[in-house]
Design a protein around this motif. Sequence first.
Motif, PDB file in Angstrom:
ATOM      1  N   LEU A   1       2.520   6.260  10.790  1.00  0.00           N
ATOM      2  CA  LEU A   1       1.960   7.456   9.966  1.00  0.00           C
ATOM      3  C   LEU A   1       0.566   7.261  10.108  1.00  0.00           C
ATOM      4  CD1 LEU A   1       2.440   9.193   7.718  1.00  0.00           C
ATOM      5  CD2 LEU A   1       2.785   7.553   6.114  1.00  0.00           C
ATOM      6  N   LEU A   2      -0.051   8.196  10.409  1.00  0.00           N
ATOM      7  CA  LEU A   2      -1.536   8.318  10.617  1.00  0.00           C
ATOM      8  C   LEU A   2      -2.468   9.325   9.559  1.00  0.00           C
ATOM      9  CD1 LEU A   2      -1.730   8.772  14.398  1.00  0.00           C
ATOM     10  CD2 LEU A   2      -1.368   6.850  13.219  1.00  0.00           C
ATOM     11  N   LYS A   3      -3.408   8.790   9.164  1.00  0.00           N
ATOM     12  CA  LYS A   3      -3.906   9.616   8.006  1.00  0.00           C
ATOM     13  C   LYS A   3      -5.616   9.468   8.280  1.00  0.00           C
ATOM     14  CE  LYS A   3      -0.623   8.384   4.190  1.00  0.00           C
ATOM     15  NZ  LYS A   3      -0.212   7.657   3.282  1.00  0.00           N
ATOM     16  N   PHE A   4      -6.424  10.430   7.588  1.00  0.00           N
ATOM     17  CA  PHE A   4      -7.697  10.451   7.018  1.00  0.00           C
ATOM     18  C   PHE A   4      -7.589  10.214   5.660  1.00  0.00           C
ATOM     19  CE2 PHE A   4      -9.179  13.030  11.081  1.00  0.00           C
ATOM     20  CZ  PHE A   4      -9.485  11.797  11.920  1.00  0.00           C
ATOM     21  N   LEU A   5      -8.377   9.205   5.100  1.00  0.00           N
ATOM     22  CA  LEU A   5      -8.586   9.076   3.643  1.00  0.00           C
ATOM     23  C   LEU A   5      -9.837   9.306   3.204  1.00  0.00           C
ATOM     24  CD1 LEU A   5      -6.637   5.642   3.130  1.00  0.00           C
ATOM     25  CD2 LEU A   5      -5.879   7.795   3.074  1.00  0.00           C
ATOM     26  N   ASP A   6     -10.115  10.081   2.140  1.00  0.00           N
ATOM     27  CA  ASP A   6     -11.366  10.180   1.401  1.00  0.00           C
ATOM     28  C   ASP A   6     -11.352   9.467   0.158  1.00  0.00           C
ATOM     29  OD1 ASP A   6     -13.619  10.899   0.250  1.00  0.00           O
ATOM     30  OD2 ASP A   6     -13.405  13.223   0.186  1.00  0.00           O
ATOM     31  N   CYS A   7     -11.829   8.381   0.039  1.00  0.00           N
ATOM     32  CA  CYS A   7     -11.666   7.577  -1.055  1.00  0.00           C
ATOM     33  C   CYS A   7     -13.005   7.604  -1.753  1.00  0.00           C
ATOM     34  CB  CYS A   7     -11.405   5.960  -0.765  1.00  0.00           C
ATOM     35  SG  CYS A   7     -10.248   5.861   0.580  1.00  0.00           S
ATOM     36  N   HIS A   8     -13.152   8.854  -2.522  1.00  0.00           N
ATOM     37  CA  HIS A   8     -14.230   9.233  -3.348  1.00  0.00           C
ATOM     38  C   HIS A   8     -14.801   8.010  -4.437  1.00  0.00           C
ATOM     39  CE1 HIS A   8     -17.579  11.407  -4.941  1.00  0.00           C
ATOM     40  NE2 HIS A   8     -17.059  11.554  -6.075  1.00  0.00           N
ATOM     41  N   GLU A   9     -13.619   7.725  -5.107  1.00  0.00           N
ATOM     42  CA  GLU A   9     -13.337   6.779  -6.035  1.00  0.00           C
ATOM     43  C   GLU A   9     -12.505   5.659  -5.388  1.00  0.00           C
ATOM     44  OE1 GLU A   9     -12.203   8.180  -9.973  1.00  0.00           O
ATOM     45  OE2 GLU A   9     -13.426   9.861  -9.632  1.00  0.00           O
ATOM     46  N   VAL A  10     -12.875   4.535  -6.038  1.00  0.00           N
ATOM     47  CA  VAL A  10     -11.888   3.391  -5.670  1.00  0.00           C
ATOM     48  C   VAL A  10     -10.363   3.526  -5.988  1.00  0.00           C
ATOM     49  CG1 VAL A  10     -11.979   1.887  -7.814  1.00  0.00           C
ATOM     50  CG2 VAL A  10     -11.732   0.706  -5.460  1.00  0.00           C
ATOM     51  N   LEU A  11      -9.553   3.271  -5.093  1.00  0.00           N
ATOM     52  CA  LEU A  11      -7.985   3.182  -5.271  1.00  0.00           C
ATOM     53  C   LEU A  11      -7.542   2.306  -5.974  1.00  0.00           C
ATOM     54  CD1 LEU A  11      -8.779   4.680  -2.435  1.00  0.00           C
ATOM     55  CD2 LEU A  11      -6.430   4.074  -1.817  1.00  0.00           C
ATOM     56  N   SER A  12      -6.287   2.556  -6.403  1.00  0.00           N
ATOM     57  CA  SER A  12      -5.772   1.427  -7.289  1.00  0.00           C
ATOM     58  C   SER A  12      -5.737   0.076  -6.377  1.00  0.00           C
ATOM     59  CB  SER A  12      -4.393   1.680  -7.754  1.00  0.00           C
ATOM     60  OG  SER A  12      -3.478   1.847  -6.477  1.00  0.00           O
ATOM     61  N   VAL A  13      -5.730  -1.131  -7.128  1.00  0.00           N
ATOM     62  CA  VAL A  13      -5.380  -2.487  -6.369  1.00  0.00           C
ATOM     63  C   VAL A  13      -4.064  -2.516  -6.139  1.00  0.00           C
ATOM     64  CG1 VAL A  13      -5.549  -4.859  -6.811  1.00  0.00           C
ATOM     65  CG2 VAL A  13      -7.217  -3.284  -7.736  1.00  0.00           C
ATOM     66  N   GLN A  14      -3.477  -2.592  -4.916  1.00  0.00           N
ATOM     67  CA  GLN A  14      -2.246  -2.459  -4.476  1.00  0.00           C
ATOM     68  C   GLN A  14      -1.760  -3.550  -3.321  1.00  0.00           C
ATOM     69  OE1 GLN A  14      -2.333   1.160  -1.410  1.00  0.00           O
ATOM     70  NE2 GLN A  14      -3.260   1.609  -3.392  1.00  0.00           N
ATOM     71  N   VAL A  15      -0.460  -3.772  -3.214  1.00  0.00           N
ATOM     72  CA  VAL A  15      -0.010  -4.569  -2.172  1.00  0.00           C
ATOM     73  C   VAL A  15       1.131  -3.704  -1.638  1.00  0.00           C
ATOM     74  CG1 VAL A  15       1.786  -5.705  -3.652  1.00  0.00           C
ATOM     75  CG2 VAL A  15       0.655  -6.899  -1.685  1.00  0.00           C
ATOM     76  N   HIS A  16       1.752  -4.032  -0.339  1.00  0.00           N
ATOM     77  CA  HIS A  16       2.838  -3.541   0.270  1.00  0.00           C
ATOM     78  C   HIS A  16       3.639  -4.683   0.856  1.00  0.00           C
ATOM     79  CE1 HIS A  16       0.406   0.250   0.251  1.00  0.00           C
ATOM     80  NE2 HIS A  16      -0.580  -0.354   1.404  1.00  0.00           N
ATOM     81  N   PRO A  17       5.097  -4.436   0.726  1.00  0.00           N
ATOM     82  CA  PRO A  17       5.961  -5.469   0.912  1.00  0.00           C
ATOM     83  C   PRO A  17       5.786  -5.617   2.605  1.00  0.00           C
ATOM     84  CG  PRO A  17       7.193  -3.319   0.515  1.00  0.00           C
ATOM     85  CD  PRO A  17       5.777  -3.361  -0.022  1.00  0.00           C
ATOM     86  N   SER A  18       6.548  -6.897   2.899  1.00  0.00           N
ATOM     87  CA  SER A  18       6.625  -7.071   4.523  1.00  0.00           C
ATOM     88  C   SER A  18       8.011  -6.468   4.903  1.00  0.00           C
ATOM     89  CB  SER A  18       6.298  -8.456   4.888  1.00  0.00           C
ATOM     90  OG  SER A  18       7.549  -8.989   4.358  1.00  0.00           O
ATOM     91  N   ASP A  19       8.339  -6.185   6.283  1.00  0.00           N
ATOM     92  CA  ASP A  19       9.721  -5.729   6.620  1.00  0.00           C
ATOM     93  C   ASP A  19      10.894  -6.589   6.019  1.00  0.00           C
ATOM     94  OD1 ASP A  19       8.320  -3.858   7.952  1.00  0.00           O
ATOM     95  OD2 ASP A  19       8.339  -4.884   9.954  1.00  0.00           O
ATOM     96  N   ASP A  20      10.530  -7.947   5.995  1.00  0.00           N
ATOM     97  CA  ASP A  20      11.860  -8.712   5.654  1.00  0.00           C
ATOM     98  C   ASP A  20      11.974  -8.756   4.132  1.00  0.00           C
ATOM     99  OD1 ASP A  20       9.644 -10.329   5.091  1.00  0.00           O
ATOM    100  OD2 ASP A  20      10.293 -11.690   6.444  1.00  0.00           O
ATOM    101  N   GLN A  21      11.208  -8.169   3.344  1.00  0.00           N
ATOM    102  CA  GLN A  21      11.486  -8.109   1.771  1.00  0.00           C
ATOM    103  C   GLN A  21      12.100  -6.722   1.367  1.00  0.00           C
ATOM    104  OE1 GLN A  21       7.154  -8.535   1.045  1.00  0.00           O
ATOM    105  NE2 GLN A  21       7.688 -10.744  -0.181  1.00  0.00           N
ATOM    106  N   THR A  22      13.343  -7.054   1.949  1.00  0.00           N
ATOM    107  CA  THR A  22      14.389  -5.708   1.771  1.00  0.00           C
ATOM    108  C   THR A  22      14.700  -5.418   0.279  1.00  0.00           C
ATOM    109  OG1 THR A  22      16.189  -7.119   2.308  1.00  0.00           O
ATOM    110  CG2 THR A  22      15.083  -5.809   4.166  1.00  0.00           C
ATOM    111  N   ALA A  23      14.564  -6.512  -0.721  1.00  0.00           N
ATOM    112  CA  ALA A  23      15.030  -6.013  -1.819  1.00  0.00           C
ATOM    113  C   ALA A  23      13.680  -5.211  -2.520  1.00  0.00           C
ATOM    114  CB  ALA A  23      15.006  -7.343  -2.794  1.00  0.00           C
ATOM    115  N   TYR A  24      13.027  -5.015  -1.964  1.00  0.00           N
ATOM    116  CA  TYR A  24      11.827  -4.133  -2.592  1.00  0.00           C
ATOM    117  C   TYR A  24      11.508  -2.856  -1.831  1.00  0.00           C
ATOM    118  CZ  TYR A  24      10.872  -8.418  -5.271  1.00  0.00           C
ATOM    119  OH  TYR A  24      11.103  -9.478  -6.032  1.00  0.00           O
TER     120      TYR A  24
END
Length: 332
Positions: free
Chosen positions: A89-112
Amino acid sequence: MNDKLYPLKFEPIYQYRLWGGRRLAHLLSKPLPKDEPVGEACLLSDRKDHASKVVDGPLKGKTITELMQKCPVELMGENNAHFKRFPLLLKFLDCHEVLSVQVHPSDDQTAYIPEGDTGKTEAWVVLETADDSIIYSGLKKGTTKEDLLQSIETNSVSEKLHRFIPKIDDAVFIHSGTVHTLGGAVVFEVQENSDVTFRLYDWDRKDPKTGKPRELQVEKAMACIDYNQVEIGPIIPVKSTEVKNAELLFDNEHFKLWRIESDTQVDVGFKDEPVILVCINGKGTMRYENKDYSISKGEVMLLPAIVGQLELHPNSEITVLQIAIPQKNDKS
């Protein structure tokens, strides 16, 4: 679908984000939606809720989803058996303000991860900065789960995160499990084709559209954090041995990305595998089967596997990000 594949350009899909701005108008020719902050332009997206459409040629109006279903071998080459959806998935982001503090799961964390989705490793290339540009990438060394939970309660999460001030052309790799956010910058983003994001903290702000704070997913976010992902800075580019006039920025199991800067003819794409080109500056043309295909600043072009390698002729000087999908072996 009888129409043969050719170099394909896609229309950007704009997304409202409360942290967005209006700077994507500098990058893209498609007008921004009126009077609202635009945070994302999806450049190539094979998602049910927003699938990219081809903008020109015999396949105009067809979605990347349809192409993946009807001509997977021509599009993906030998990798076709491993992907039901286009994997990036490809994007341009315009982060005028700071985004939320976040995290993404890894491929093997299938429960999430919802069924049919994947984990999310991503990377950024910084295109524009401002006086307040900031990237938070990874935890400060020694930060524990308890430290982080306490900082959420005391609204001091940023004190537990590594930060740096980005410069234009900086390239940052965000492995799944890395706590991260950014603000005050326009970036190009490449990621696994996933929408799974868990918000840890959102700076106590409210969405102007709803008047309410956005939902946090603290428990899921905490479960997906990799506490070894600390103090992530910009990568050091490596001069490419396989692509002329290019440096290799990212090379991992999900994507390889080169930055090509050239004022002379240069080869783009590879035989029998798909490649995506994202033009960051300038413009140029490629010839395929006696037809010229142009690419200019802000445009994305997918070279299907069947197209192979082409010669890119810059008008003057051109900067292109070239992205390839690593070959999967049958064990993966």
